[in-house]
Design a protein around this motif. Structure first.
Motif, PDB file in Angstrom:
ATOM      1  N   ASP A  41      -3.333  26.291   8.647  1.00  0.00           N
ATOM      2  CA  ASP A  41      -4.055  25.450   7.223  1.00  0.00           C
ATOM      3  C   ASP A  41      -5.969  26.112   7.974  1.00  0.00           C
ATOM      4  O   ASP A  41      -6.788  26.145   6.934  1.00  0.00           O
ATOM      5  CB  ASP A  41      -3.825  24.230   6.872  1.00  0.00           C
ATOM      6  CG  ASP A  41      -2.698  23.949   5.781  1.00  0.00           C
ATOM      7  OD1 ASP A  41      -1.766  24.793   5.480  1.00  0.00           O
ATOM      8  OD2 ASP A  41      -2.554  23.135   6.477  1.00  0.00           O
ATOM      9  N   ALA A  42      -6.033  25.719   9.338  1.00  0.00           N
ATOM     10  CA  ALA A  42      -7.214  26.577   9.232  1.00  0.00           C
ATOM     11  C   ALA A  42      -7.532  27.166   9.886  1.00  0.00           C
ATOM     12  O   ALA A  42      -8.615  27.771   9.971  1.00  0.00           O
ATOM     13  CB  ALA A  42      -7.512  25.588  10.954  1.00  0.00           C
ATOM     14  N   LEU A  43      -6.496  28.494   9.598  1.00  0.00           N
ATOM     15  CA  LEU A  43      -6.805  30.218  10.420  1.00  0.00           C
ATOM     16  C   LEU A  43      -8.165  30.411   9.426  1.00  0.00           C
ATOM     17  O   LEU A  43      -8.666  31.012   9.820  1.00  0.00           O
ATOM     18  CB  LEU A  43      -5.405  30.001  10.347  1.00  0.00           C
ATOM     19  CG  LEU A  43      -4.596  30.330  11.141  1.00  0.00           C
ATOM     20  CD1 LEU A  43      -3.325  31.516  10.786  1.00  0.00           C
ATOM     21  CD2 LEU A  43      -4.539  30.552  12.444  1.00  0.00           C
ATOM     22  N   ALA A  44      -7.641  30.251   8.548  1.00  0.00           N
ATOM     23  CA  ALA A  44      -8.894  30.917   7.662  1.00  0.00           C
ATOM     24  C   ALA A  44     -10.067  30.242   7.186  1.00  0.00           C
ATOM     25  O   ALA A  44     -10.935  31.101   6.749  1.00  0.00           O
ATOM     26  CB  ALA A  44      -8.551  30.856   5.694  1.00  0.00           C
ATOM     27  N   GLY A  45     -10.220  28.986   7.642  1.00  0.00           N
ATOM     28  CA  GLY A  45     -11.538  28.553   7.679  1.00  0.00           C
ATOM     29  C   GLY A  45     -12.646  28.594   8.179  1.00  0.00           C
ATOM     30  O   GLY A  45     -13.733  28.420   7.844  1.00  0.00           O
ATOM     31  N   ALA A 148     -11.905  35.532  13.258  1.00  0.00           N
ATOM     32  CA  ALA A 148     -12.337  34.839  12.792  1.00  0.00           C
ATOM     33  C   ALA A 148     -14.192  34.441  12.747  1.00  0.00           C
ATOM     34  O   ALA A 148     -14.405  34.527  12.172  1.00  0.00           O
ATOM     35  CB  ALA A 148     -12.272  32.935  12.777  1.00  0.00           C
ATOM     36  N   ALA A 149     -14.410  35.094  14.328  1.00  0.00           N
ATOM     37  CA  ALA A 149     -15.572  34.794  14.575  1.00  0.00           C
ATOM     38  C   ALA A 149     -16.314  36.586  13.984  1.00  0.00           C
ATOM     39  O   ALA A 149     -17.104  36.447  13.556  1.00  0.00           O
ATOM     40  CB  ALA A 149     -15.972  35.059  15.892  1.00  0.00           C
ATOM     41  N   ALA A 150     -16.030  37.446  14.012  1.00  0.00           N
ATOM     42  CA  ALA A 150     -15.939  38.633  13.010  1.00  0.00           C
ATOM     43  C   ALA A 150     -16.118  38.463  12.309  1.00  0.00           C
ATOM     44  O   ALA A 150     -17.349  39.169  10.999  1.00  0.00           O
ATOM     45  CB  ALA A 150     -15.589  40.069  13.873  1.00  0.00           C
ATOM     46  N   ILE A 156     -17.393  37.184   5.452  1.00  0.00           N
ATOM     47  CA  ILE A 156     -16.594  38.357   4.865  1.00  0.00           C
ATOM     48  C   ILE A 156     -15.195  37.607   5.217  1.00  0.00           C
ATOM     49  O   ILE A 156     -15.144  36.316   6.682  1.00  0.00           O
ATOM     50  CB  ILE A 156     -15.820  39.790   5.534  1.00  0.00           C
ATOM     51  CG1 ILE A 156     -15.843  40.078   7.112  1.00  0.00           C
ATOM     52  CG2 ILE A 156     -16.713  40.386   4.940  1.00  0.00           C
ATOM     53  CD1 ILE A 156     -15.263  41.518   7.151  1.00  0.00           C
ATOM     54  N   PRO A 157     -13.901  37.704   4.235  1.00  0.00           N
ATOM     55  CA  PRO A 157     -13.375  36.407   4.521  1.00  0.00           C
ATOM     56  C   PRO A 157     -11.838  37.009   5.455  1.00  0.00           C
ATOM     57  O   PRO A 157     -11.809  37.677   5.791  1.00  0.00           O
ATOM     58  CB  PRO A 157     -12.292  36.555   2.802  1.00  0.00           C
ATOM     59  CG  PRO A 157     -12.760  37.841   2.594  1.00  0.00           C
ATOM     60  CD  PRO A 157     -14.112  38.194   2.688  1.00  0.00           C
ATOM     61  N   ILE A 158     -11.153  35.819   6.060  1.00  0.00           N
ATOM     62  CA  ILE A 158      -9.708  36.200   6.192  1.00  0.00           C
ATOM     63  C   ILE A 158      -8.047  36.284   5.401  1.00  0.00           C
ATOM     64  O   ILE A 158      -8.268  34.863   5.108  1.00  0.00           O
ATOM     65  CB  ILE A 158      -9.348  35.554   7.643  1.00  0.00           C
ATOM     66  CG1 ILE A 158     -10.629  36.406   8.854  1.00  0.00           C
ATOM     67  CG2 ILE A 158      -8.065  35.377   8.139  1.00  0.00           C
ATOM     68  CD1 ILE A 158      -9.707  35.435  10.045  1.00  0.00           C
ATOM     69  N   LEU A 159      -7.602  37.110   5.312  1.00  0.00           N
ATOM     70  CA  LEU A 159      -6.426  36.523   4.700  1.00  0.00           C
ATOM     71  C   LEU A 159      -5.245  36.702   5.619  1.00  0.00           C
ATOM     72  O   LEU A 159      -5.084  37.345   6.632  1.00  0.00           O
ATOM     73  CB  LEU A 159      -5.957  37.380   3.286  1.00  0.00           C
ATOM     74  CG  LEU A 159      -7.510  37.161   2.098  1.00  0.00           C
ATOM     75  CD1 LEU A 159      -7.191  38.470   0.794  1.00  0.00           C
ATOM     76  CD2 LEU A 159      -7.210  35.747   1.104  1.00  0.00           C
ATOM     77  N   LEU A 160      -3.621  36.213   5.251  1.00  0.00           N
ATOM     78  CA  LEU A 160      -3.412  35.868   5.706  1.00  0.00           C
ATOM     79  C   LEU A 160      -1.822  36.446   5.312  1.00  0.00           C
ATOM     80  O   LEU A 160      -1.586  37.252   4.366  1.00  0.00           O
ATOM     81  CB  LEU A 160      -2.312  34.641   6.139  1.00  0.00           C
ATOM     82  CG  LEU A 160      -3.936  33.730   6.408  1.00  0.00           C
ATOM     83  CD1 LEU A 160      -3.585  32.100   6.886  1.00  0.00           C
ATOM     84  CD2 LEU A 160      -4.236  34.556   7.724  1.00  0.00           C
TER      85      LEU A 160
END
Length: 207
Positions: A41-45, A148-150, A156-160
């Protein structure tokens, strides 16, 4: 060089968060909270917290570590966003977090699985389109953490995705965000060539 660390993951998260300086007499606009017991759950946070000029803190099962409480008090967030359902962050924790939000609002962002949770959280923080999206596997954490840092820096967002397919919730967000570019974090062992081919349907450039 500055080392930010604590006795455990919870205090380390709080130490890293102390790099954030809340407005004088006010506070930050948002803090995202996720369980530190498991990673999905923290991956996209991280990028979502950056989008709202906030930070990401961790809780442990049904308890809020004292380091997290202290950092919430320092940050004095307007709104607290919970990543994940009640199995990850129980309602008792959500209730205990309310006094730490200036508005009293604790917003839970949760789906049926890690992919839908990330998608719902991204839609909440990025209601419009996005110039680019980073895609990472949701089956392990290293690639999403390094991305995440980039993502936060670029706004921009991260999706899984899974290694062999793109979940429907992720597809829906890619179609809505309409990015000009998708960056894949990780090699073909993490995200297959078939997924890379599928991602070309949602952006003119896939890197």
């Amino acid at each position: 060089m500055v080392r930010a660390f604590g006795a455990d993951r919870y205090s380390t998260a709080a130490q890293v968060s102390q790099l954030i300086k809340p407005s004088v007499g006010g506070g930050v606009s948002a803090v995202y909270v996720a369980t530190g017991v498991v990673f999905p759950d923290a991956l996209a946070g991280g990028p979502l917290a950056a989008k709202r000029n906030g930070t990401l803190l961790l809780v442990k099962g049904g308890t809020i570590p004292p380091e997290t409480v202290a950092e919430l008090n320092r940050l004095n967030p307007q709104t607290i966003y919970l990543l994940g359902g009640t199995n990850a962050v129980p309602q008792s924790v959500a209730d205990a977090l309310k006094p730490h939000a200036r508005s009293g609002n604790v917003v839970r962002l949760a789906g049926a699985d890690r992919y839908e949770t990330a998608a719902i959280a991204v839609q909440d923080a990025f209601p419009g389109t996005a110039a680019a999206v980073i895609v990472a596997t949701g089956l392990n954490f290293p690639d999403a953490i390094s991305g995440a840092a980039a993502a936060a820096h670029a706004g921009i967002p991260i999706l899984l995705v899974r290694s062999g397919d793109v979940p429907a919730a992720t597809v829906a967000q890619l179609e809505r965000l309409n990015p000009g570019q998708i960056f894949i974090a990780g090699g073909p062992t993490a995200i297959s060539a078939a997924v890379e081919t599928q991602l070309h349907s949602y952006a003119p450039t896939v890197t």
